[in-house]
Design a protein around this motif. Structure first.
Motif, mmCIF file in Angstrom:
data_model
loop_
_atom_site.group_PDB
_atom_site.id
_atom_site.type_symbol
_atom_site.label_atom_id
_atom_site.label_comp_id
_atom_site.label_asym_id
_atom_site.label_seq_id
_atom_site.Cartn_x
_atom_site.Cartn_y
_atom_site.Cartn_z
ATOM 1 N N PHE A 61 33.750 33.780 47.126
ATOM 2 C CA PHE A 61 33.134 34.784 45.541
ATOM 3 C C PHE A 61 33.704 36.007 45.540
ATOM 4 O O PHE A 61 33.351 37.199 44.737
ATOM 5 C CB PHE A 61 31.494 34.808 45.595
ATOM 6 C CG PHE A 61 30.495 33.473 44.817
ATOM 7 C CD1 PHE A 61 31.481 32.851 43.919
ATOM 8 C CD2 PHE A 61 30.159 33.364 46.590
ATOM 9 C CE1 PHE A 61 30.103 31.539 44.053
ATOM 10 C CE2 PHE A 61 29.337 32.218 45.932
ATOM 11 C CZ PHE A 61 28.944 31.332 44.597
ATOM 12 N N ALA A 62 35.117 36.750 46.491
ATOM 13 C CA ALA A 62 35.200 37.410 46.506
ATOM 14 C C ALA A 62 36.182 37.797 45.326
ATOM 15 O O ALA A 62 36.756 38.722 44.863
ATOM 16 C CB ALA A 62 35.839 37.937 47.708
ATOM 17 N N ASN A 63 36.367 36.502 44.859
ATOM 18 C CA ASN A 63 38.172 37.020 43.684
ATOM 19 C C ASN A 63 37.189 36.876 42.185
ATOM 20 O O ASN A 63 37.772 36.884 41.212
ATOM 21 C CB ASN A 63 38.893 35.477 43.739
ATOM 22 C CG ASN A 63 39.495 36.155 44.870
ATOM 23 O OD1 ASN A 63 40.077 36.830 45.256
ATOM 24 N ND2 ASN A 63 40.379 35.039 45.383
ATOM 25 N N LEU A 64 35.866 37.555 42.607
ATOM 26 C CA LEU A 64 35.002 36.541 40.930
ATOM 27 C C LEU A 64 34.865 38.551 40.183
ATOM 28 O O LEU A 64 35.170 39.241 41.431
ATOM 29 C CB LEU A 64 33.695 36.668 41.375
ATOM 30 C CG LEU A 64 33.383 35.700 40.943
ATOM 31 C CD1 LEU A 64 31.708 35.441 41.356
ATOM 32 C CD2 LEU A 64 33.910 34.105 40.357
ATOM 33 N N ASN A 65 35.638 38.396 38.736
ATOM 34 C CA ASN A 65 35.576 40.070 38.468
ATOM 35 C C ASN A 65 34.943 39.871 37.333
ATOM 36 O O ASN A 65 33.841 38.567 37.064
ATOM 37 C CB ASN A 65 37.051 40.320 38.136
ATOM 38 C CG ASN A 65 37.485 39.491 37.658
ATOM 39 O OD1 ASN A 65 37.331 38.609 36.598
ATOM 40 N ND2 ASN A 65 39.281 39.461 37.112
ATOM 41 N N GLY A 66 34.555 40.733 36.619
ATOM 42 C CA GLY A 66 33.558 41.105 35.307
ATOM 43 C C GLY A 66 33.910 39.248 34.641
ATOM 44 O O GLY A 66 33.052 39.826 34.040
ATOM 45 N N TRP A 67 34.819 39.601 33.760
ATOM 46 C CA TRP A 67 35.138 38.102 32.708
ATOM 47 C C TRP A 67 34.470 37.364 33.678
ATOM 48 O O TRP A 67 34.249 36.310 33.240
ATOM 49 C CB TRP A 67 36.860 38.288 32.709
ATOM 50 C CG TRP A 67 37.501 39.312 31.664
ATOM 51 C CD1 TRP A 67 37.907 40.460 31.843
ATOM 52 C CD2 TRP A 67 36.886 39.389 30.436
ATOM 53 N NE1 TRP A 67 37.995 40.628 31.223
ATOM 54 C CE2 TRP A 67 37.974 40.210 29.681
ATOM 55 C CE3 TRP A 67 35.482 38.607 29.817
ATOM 56 C CZ2 TRP A 67 37.393 41.445 28.505
ATOM 57 C CZ3 TRP A 67 35.377 38.702 28.567
ATOM 58 C CH2 TRP A 67 36.956 40.199 27.730
ATOM 59 N N HIS A 68 34.939 36.504 34.701
ATOM 60 C CA HIS A 68 34.224 35.569 35.377
ATOM 61 C C HIS A 68 33.312 35.480 35.445
ATOM 62 O O HIS A 68 32.057 34.566 34.740
ATOM 63 C CB HIS A 68 34.792 35.362 37.036
ATOM 64 C CG HIS A 68 36.357 35.061 37.109
ATOM 65 N ND1 HIS A 68 37.230 36.210 37.147
ATOM 66 C CD2 HIS A 68 36.920 34.467 36.462
ATOM 67 C CE1 HIS A 68 38.118 35.768 37.806
ATOM 68 N NE2 HIS A 68 38.042 34.358 37.124
ATOM 69 N N LEU A 69 31.992 36.544 35.603
ATOM 70 C CA LEU A 69 30.487 36.455 35.686
ATOM 71 C C LEU A 69 30.020 36.803 34.168
ATOM 72 O O LEU A 69 29.048 36.203 33.659
ATOM 73 C CB LEU A 69 30.880 38.048 36.000
ATOM 74 C CG LEU A 69 30.300 38.630 37.919
ATOM 75 C CD1 LEU A 69 30.235 39.185 38.631
ATOM 76 C CD2 LEU A 69 29.967 37.367 38.420
ATOM 77 N N LEU A 70 31.124 37.116 32.993
ATOM 78 C CA LEU A 70 30.818 36.908 31.746
ATOM 79 C C LEU A 70 30.606 35.498 31.319
ATOM 80 O O LEU A 70 29.759 35.034 30.421
ATOM 81 C CB LEU A 70 31.516 37.936 30.983
ATOM 82 C CG LEU A 70 31.443 39.296 31.027
ATOM 83 C CD1 LEU A 70 32.340 40.264 30.210
ATOM 84 C CD2 LEU A 70 29.531 39.402 30.154
#
Length: 72
Positions: free
Chosen positions: A2-11
């Motif tokens: 999950f290291a490459n998750l950013n804000g857009w991915h979480l949304l």
């Protein structure tokens, strides 16, 4: 993983979860997950506390050491 998750991915992930479960069922889902985690932690603590007692009982139950007479 999950290291490459950013804000857009979480949304996007949150939006997919909302679509799958619906806003009305999310609080009950979160409550169920919390209760399950609480039960699991309690069982782990109970098992850890009972482990030394089980070892002592197993060690003391019926395993007598043979007595050897020094003067035959």
């Amino acid at each position: 993983m999950f290291a490459n998750l950013n804000g857009w991915h979480l949304l996007i992930l949150l939006a997919v979860i909302l679509l799958l479960f619906g806003a009305a069922r999310l609080p009950s889902l979160a409550k169920s997950v919390g209760q399950s985690a609480r039960i699991l932690r309690g069982e782990i603590r109970t098992d850890d506390a009972a482990a030394p007692a089980r070892d002592t009982v197993a060690r003391d139950s019926g395993r007598a050491t043979p007595q050897i007479d020094a003067n035959p």
